[in-house]
Design a protein around this motif. Structure first.
Motif, PDB file in Angstrom:
ATOM      1  N   LYS A  19       0.831  -1.202   0.000  1.00  0.00           N
ATOM      2  CA  LYS A  19       0.000   0.000   0.000  1.00  0.00           C
ATOM      3  C   LYS A  19       0.869   1.257   0.000  1.00  0.00           C
ATOM      4  O   LYS A  19       0.550   2.243  -0.674  1.00  0.00           O
ATOM      5  N   LEU A  25       0.630   5.718   2.877  1.00  0.00           N
ATOM      6  CA  LEU A  25       0.005   5.279   4.122  1.00  0.00           C
ATOM      7  C   LEU A  25      -0.502   6.470   4.922  1.00  0.00           C
ATOM      8  O   LEU A  25       0.078   7.553   4.876  1.00  0.00           O
ATOM      9  N   SER A  26      -1.561   6.220   5.670  1.00  0.00           N
ATOM     10  CA  SER A  26      -2.057   7.244   6.592  1.00  0.00           C
ATOM     11  C   SER A  26      -1.120   7.285   7.799  1.00  0.00           C
ATOM     12  O   SER A  26      -0.279   6.397   7.987  1.00  0.00           O
ATOM     13  N   ASP A  27      -1.283   8.292   8.630  1.00  0.00           N
ATOM     14  CA  ASP A  27      -0.451   8.403   9.832  1.00  0.00           C
ATOM     15  C   ASP A  27      -0.625   7.188  10.742  1.00  0.00           C
ATOM     16  O   ASP A  27       0.342   6.684  11.309  1.00  0.00           O
ATOM     17  N   GLU A  29      -1.467   4.161   9.832  1.00  0.00           N
ATOM     18  CA  GLU A  29      -0.831   3.000   9.207  1.00  0.00           C
ATOM     19  C   GLU A  29       0.687   3.051   9.351  1.00  0.00           C
ATOM     20  O   GLU A  29       1.331   2.013   9.512  1.00  0.00           O
TER      21      GLU A  29
END
Length: 82
Positions: A19, A25-27, A29
């Motif tokens: 991903k 990635l989100s924070d 993640e």
């Protein structure tokens, strides 16, 4: 059981890696990835240490040449009685 845990960690780490390459990635993640990596390394080190502690080394003549430090650990764990 430990092997299943490692496989789950590896699977999720790989999912996050894929991903990260594809879309980022989100924070949360990123934090999860860091945590998973730390857990993986901890389990890997524990497993490796256990393998080394169980090891006995012999030379070509059949004489045991296991390092003294390893022998001491084995004695403490009751794996040796010499």
């Amino acid at each position: 059981m430990a092997d299943q845990e490692m496989q789950k960690l590896i699977k999720r780490i790989n999912e996050l890696a894929k991903k990260a390459k594809e879309e980022g990635l989100s924070d949360l993640e990123i934090i999860e990835r860091k945590d998973l990596r730390q857990k993986y390394l901890k389990k890997f080190r524990e497993s490796f240490r256990s393998q080394v502690e169980m090891m006995q080394i012999f030379d070509k003549e059949g004489k045991e040449v296991t390092p003294e430090k390893v022998k001491e650990v084995q004695r403490k764990k009751g794996l040796r009685d010499d």
